[in-house]
Design a protein around this motif. Structure first.
Motif, PDB file in Angstrom:
ATOM      1  N   TRP A 128      -2.809  -2.871   6.822  1.00 55.89           N
ATOM      2  CA  TRP A 128      -2.080  -3.662   5.824  1.00 55.89           C
ATOM      3  C   TRP A 128      -2.036  -5.104   6.310  1.00 55.89           C
ATOM      4  CZ3 TRP A 128       3.033  -5.921   6.044  1.00 55.89           C
ATOM      5  CH2 TRP A 128       3.446  -6.474   4.842  1.00 55.89           C
ATOM      6  N   VAL A 168       0.842  -1.198   0.000  1.00 53.63           N
ATOM      7  CA  VAL A 168       0.000   0.000   0.000  1.00 53.63           C
ATOM      8  C   VAL A 168       0.879   1.250   0.000  1.00 53.63           C
ATOM      9  CG1 VAL A 168      -1.980  -1.067   1.150  1.00 53.63           C
ATOM     10  CG2 VAL A 168      -0.221   0.007   2.523  1.00 53.63           C
ATOM     11  N   THR A 169       0.408   2.278  -0.685  1.00 56.25           N
ATOM     12  CA  THR A 169       1.114   3.552  -0.724  1.00 56.25           C
ATOM     13  C   THR A 169       0.430   4.526   0.221  1.00 56.25           C
ATOM     14  OG1 THR A 169       1.748   3.168  -3.024  1.00 56.25           O
ATOM     15  CG2 THR A 169       1.878   5.424  -2.234  1.00 56.25           C
TER      16      THR A 169
END
Length: 200
Positions: A69, A52-53
């Motif tokens: 996450w 994930v960003t």
């Protein structure tokens, strides 16, 4: 001398044997598809495990940002110079001050346990029984000698501001650091590093 009928019979048998083998193989493959697909992860599961960003441009000093996450809370904390200055003071009180246990990637095996000292990124799960510790940056907030860190209310485990566990508490290990990398000054990828390795 072989009769023509015997030669035809042998040819028919060979053809039937081959045809039966092919049809049987196709049938077995078709029957196996549902079983194999059952063991493959679903689209939702794959999405949950994907890196994930996270945009950290609005994160202010001392603030904590939590993102999910792989079903776990990931903490991103922006530490001040004062917070970083407490880390060397605690060495004698910590169980694994040099992060010798494999709880972090090599690039986070340092006193601040991060790529950039200012930003601390960790899996926010106590290494004792999986509770979620509280972020307590307040000096003296847990005890008179408390310099800030993380406190687990379940069984009293304590960690410093680099997620290093104190001696004499139930938690056996430092907090885990996931693989991560910086895309730029404002974005972090959680779950993948510069070498393309994914996971924790």
């Amino acid at each position: 001398m072989e009769k023509e009928e015997d030669v035809i019979d042998i040819a028919r048998r060979c053809f039937l044997r081959r045809a039966t083998t092919v049809v049987g193989g196709v049938g077995i493959a078709a029957a196996a598809v549902p079983f194999v697909s059952y063991w493959l992860p679903s689209v939702d599961t794959e999405a949950l495990a994907a890196p994930v960003t996270v945009n950290i441009s609005t994160l202010q000093p001392t603030q904590q940002l939590t993102v999910p996450w792989r079903g776990q809370p990931i903490w991103i904390i922006r530490r001040t110079e004062e917070m970083l200055a407490t880390l060397p003071q605690l060495t004698a009180q910590l169980r694994d001050p040099d992060s010798l246990e494999d709880q972090q990637p090599l690039y986070a095996k340092n006193i601040h346990r991060s790529i950039k000292p200012e930003y601390y990124i960790a899996i926010g799960v106590c290494t004792h029984l999986g509770c979620i510790p509280n972020y307590r940056p307040d000096v003296g907030g847990i005890s008179p000698d408390w310099l800030g860190g993380f406190y687990c209310p379940c069984h009293g485990s304590r960690y410093d501001l680099a997620g290093r566990v104190y001696k004499g508490v139930p938690a056996p290990l430092n907090l885990k650091i996931p693989r991560h990398m910086y895309l730029n000054d404002q974005e972090i990828v959680i779950g993948q590093d510069q070498e393309g390795v994914e996971g924790t």
